[in-house]
Design a protein around this motif. Structure first.
Motif, PDB file in Angstrom:
ATOM      1  N   ASN A  39      74.967  52.244  24.013  1.00  0.00           N
ATOM      2  CA  ASN A  39      73.914  51.758  25.265  1.00  0.00           C
ATOM      3  C   ASN A  39      72.345  51.497  24.872  1.00  0.00           C
ATOM      4  OD1 ASN A  39      72.432  52.006  27.521  1.00  0.00           O
ATOM      5  ND2 ASN A  39      72.753  53.782  28.145  1.00  0.00           N
ATOM      6  N   TYR A  96      75.390  51.580  30.984  1.00  0.00           N
ATOM      7  CA  TYR A  96      76.822  51.043  30.406  1.00  0.00           C
ATOM      8  C   TYR A  96      76.784  50.743  28.911  1.00  0.00           C
ATOM      9  CZ  TYR A  96      74.790  46.796  29.463  1.00  0.00           C
ATOM     10  OH  TYR A  96      74.093  45.181  29.338  1.00  0.00           O
ATOM     11  N   LEU A 142      75.345  42.573  30.058  1.00  0.00           N
ATOM     12  CA  LEU A 142      76.446  42.952  30.840  1.00  0.00           C
ATOM     13  C   LEU A 142      77.196  42.119  31.944  1.00  0.00           C
ATOM     14  CD1 LEU A 142      78.321  45.768  32.809  1.00  0.00           C
ATOM     15  CD2 LEU A 142      76.623  44.959  34.127  1.00  0.00           C
ATOM     16  N   PRO A 188      83.414  44.855  26.332  1.00  0.00           N
ATOM     17  CA  PRO A 188      83.195  45.942  26.448  1.00  0.00           C
ATOM     18  C   PRO A 188      84.155  47.046  25.909  1.00  0.00           C
ATOM     19  CG  PRO A 188      84.683  44.469  28.209  1.00  0.00           C
ATOM     20  CD  PRO A 188      84.048  43.852  26.626  1.00  0.00           C
ATOM     21  N   LYS A 209      85.896  53.448  27.487  1.00  0.00           N
ATOM     22  CA  LYS A 209      84.779  53.500  28.225  1.00  0.00           C
ATOM     23  C   LYS A 209      84.467  52.866  29.876  1.00  0.00           C
ATOM     24  CE  LYS A 209      82.790  55.905  24.579  1.00  0.00           C
ATOM     25  NZ  LYS A 209      80.859  56.492  24.018  1.00  0.00           N
ATOM     26  N   HIS A 210      84.572  53.635  30.990  1.00  0.00           N
ATOM     27  CA  HIS A 210      84.048  53.033  32.020  1.00  0.00           C
ATOM     28  C   HIS A 210      82.979  51.395  32.116  1.00  0.00           C
ATOM     29  CE1 HIS A 210      84.202  51.817  36.874  1.00  0.00           C
ATOM     30  NE2 HIS A 210      82.464  52.092  36.698  1.00  0.00           N
ATOM     31  N   LEU A 211      83.327  49.873  32.110  1.00  0.00           N
ATOM     32  CA  LEU A 211      82.289  49.278  32.705  1.00  0.00           C
ATOM     33  C   LEU A 211      81.895  49.164  33.840  1.00  0.00           C
ATOM     34  CD1 LEU A 211      80.465  47.789  30.545  1.00  0.00           C
ATOM     35  CD2 LEU A 211      81.930  45.442  31.436  1.00  0.00           C
ATOM     36  N   PRO A 212      81.007  49.606  34.228  1.00  0.00           N
ATOM     37  CA  PRO A 212      80.023  50.183  35.913  1.00  0.00           C
ATOM     38  C   PRO A 212      80.171  48.186  35.960  1.00  0.00           C
ATOM     39  CG  PRO A 212      78.715  50.444  34.669  1.00  0.00           C
ATOM     40  CD  PRO A 212      79.299  50.040  33.178  1.00  0.00           C
TER      41      PRO A 212
END
Length: 499
Positions: A173, A492, A321, A469, A473-476
């Motif tokens: 992060n 993220y 992002l 990414p 792991k979840h990427l918003p």
């Protein structure tokens, strides 16, 4: 049995009576206020329209504008606000009538946080004008917009990219390291030096200043306490309010120590940074007889860090992002960096030859309006506006989100398209209706610095790293956010792989 029932007073009856009294008082107060104001919804007693705003108040205001017009009134907490929802009304109010619309509401929470000092939240008085003029001139003197400022930013970017490289492509992060790096640029201007990224005092100071941006709960609490200060008496928000006050006091204590260190080596004929320049003015003008006081210096430094750190670092997090979600866009920026800069050091001299990169940054600031409702204004005098008589002391919110997402100006405004700012000849054509830094006498002091930082950080990062990414792991979503006083990306993790 309660104390009231001992005297024959039923507690339910008492609560009902108090509620009815407060509701009646609230209704009469706002009815009188709204007689000359534009029409709009009222809401509930004490909290106004807050319960109906949903998760994204600026979008709700856009919906209300379809019913009431681009200028309407709405009760927020115990105050009645005038909302400006298009470019024309914002220009007319904040630019053409800037003298009448440039005050700052003296909310209880902001008074407690600032003690009436600083620049961002200070009312539009002679002291404000004197402090703003001095700050603008001093920042220019220390290189904002000049080569020396570029050197400061480029130097800090070297530390930042070395830190990113140390992760060896592992996802992380980037919020904290970005905030710390951008804060060090402010340190260079204000204090003449930078902090080590491992400095515990510095890390804690950055975290305290940025709580209202990166944490969803804190962001909501800050917004609620600002617009409905009476909620600070409720159990959950009372703790949040005390934490905010404690954070600010701790940050100001750090600044006091830094100012004291400057005093020990201060030379009025050889000023090194903003603090020295300010100490010089305090000595020349006299602290008792002028607006130049230590408390003002402390709060101005807080303004520097609050506005100058998180605005830029949050915008860069949106950029990264976006790259993680849209690799084709990232590749276009990377290709342009290679063609124009190659392996050289990115500089502002490259900017004019990089239309797609400029269009990308312009679209980021349009699409993800960081401070969508700007900072609240207040009328400083009675003013005639759009056929309405707006009395002195009326709070005003410019909906910058509405301007940046106006479908009459930007086709399919919810789509992210840097190409919308590139003409048929391939030239970058910015839009005057992209207003991330507001307009008028209270436009953002750090606009020029922020634009320089965005270009230099972005080009340096893309020159050296590919942002991808983490598949585990979840990427918003790029279209979801933390909404409070600002609109920040959800937390993220991503990988920065060396090219």
């Amino acid at each position: 049995m309660t104390m009231y029932s001992e005297y024959g007073i039923d507690s339910v009856w008492l609560c009902t009576t108090v509620f009815v009294f407060l509701s009646t008082y609230y209704y009469m107060k706002n009815r009188n206020k709204r007689k000359c104001l534009p029409p709009g919804p009222t809401g509930l007693p004490l909290v106004g329209y807050i319960p109906f705003m949903g998760n994204h108040p600026p979008r709700k205001y856009v919906e209300l504008a379809k019913k009431y017009g681009p200028v309407f009134s709405v009760n927020i907490g115990s105050e009645t606000y005038v909302i400006l929802n298009d470019y024309e009304s914002i220009q007319e109010a904040l630019v053409k009538n800037g003298h009448a619309f440039s005050g700052r509401p003296q909310f209880y929470v902001l008074r407690r946080l600032t003690n009436g000092y600083g620049i961002i939240f200070r009312d539009f008085d002679e002291h404000f004008k004197e402090q703003r003029k001095f700050t603008l001139m001093t920042l220019r003197g220390f290189g904002v917009g000049k080569r020396s400022m570029e050197d400061r930013i480029t130097e800090e970017i070297e530390y930042f990219t070395d830190l990113i490289a140390s992760y060896n492509g592992k996802s992380f992060n980037c919020q904290t390291v970005l905030s710390t790096s951008v804060s060090n640029v402010i340190c260079s201007i204000a204090m003449g030096s930078r902090f080590s990224y491992d400095d515990e005092v510095f890390k804690e100071m950055v975290q305290m200043l940025n709580r209202g941006f990166g944490d969803k709960r804190d962001a909501i609490h800050l917004a609620l306490l600002t617009y409905a200060p009476g909620l600070r008496h409720f159990p959950i928000l009372s703790g949040a309010f005390k934490r905010m006050i404690n954070d600010i006091e701790n940050v100001l204590a750090v600044f006091r120590d830094i100012i004291e260190e400057h005093r020990k080596t201060f030379d009025i004929d050889n000023t090194r940074d903003y603090i020295d320049e300010y100490l010089k003015q305090m000595e020349l003008r006299g602290e008792e007889k002028s607006s130049f006081k230590e408390e003002q210096l402390l709060q101005t430094m807080r303004d520097f860090f609050l506005a100058g750190t998180e605005t830029t670092s949050s915008t860069l997090r949106w950029c990264f992002l976006c790259f993680a979600h849209y690799p084709k866009i990232q590749e276009k920026v990377s290709k342009e960096v290679k063609q124009v800069i190659g392996s050289g050091v990115p500089s502002m001299s490259h900017k004019e030859a990089m239309p797609y990169t400029c269009a990308f940054i312009h679209e980021i600031t349009r699409h993800r309006t960081l401070v969508p409702l700007s900072v609240p204004h207040i009328t400083t005098e009675d003013v005639e506006f759009r056929g309405y008589k707006i009395p002195k002391g009326t709070p005003v919110l410019p909906n910058l989100y509405a301007v940046n997402h106006d479908p009459n100006v930007f086709k399919n405004p919810d789509d992210f398209k840097p190409e919308r700012f590139i003409d048929d000849t391939g030239k970058f054509v910015p839009s005057n209706q992209v207003v991330p830094f507001s307009v008028g006498p209270r436009y953002c002091l750090g606009e020029q610095l922020a634009k320089m930082e965005l270009f230099l950080f972005l080009t340096n990062i893309i020159q050296r790293f590919e942002i991808v990414p983490d598949p585990e792991k979840h990427l918003p979503s790029f279209h979801e956010s933390i909404i409070g006083m600002a609109e920040a990306a959800l937390p993220y993790e991503a990988s920065f792989r060396q090219r």
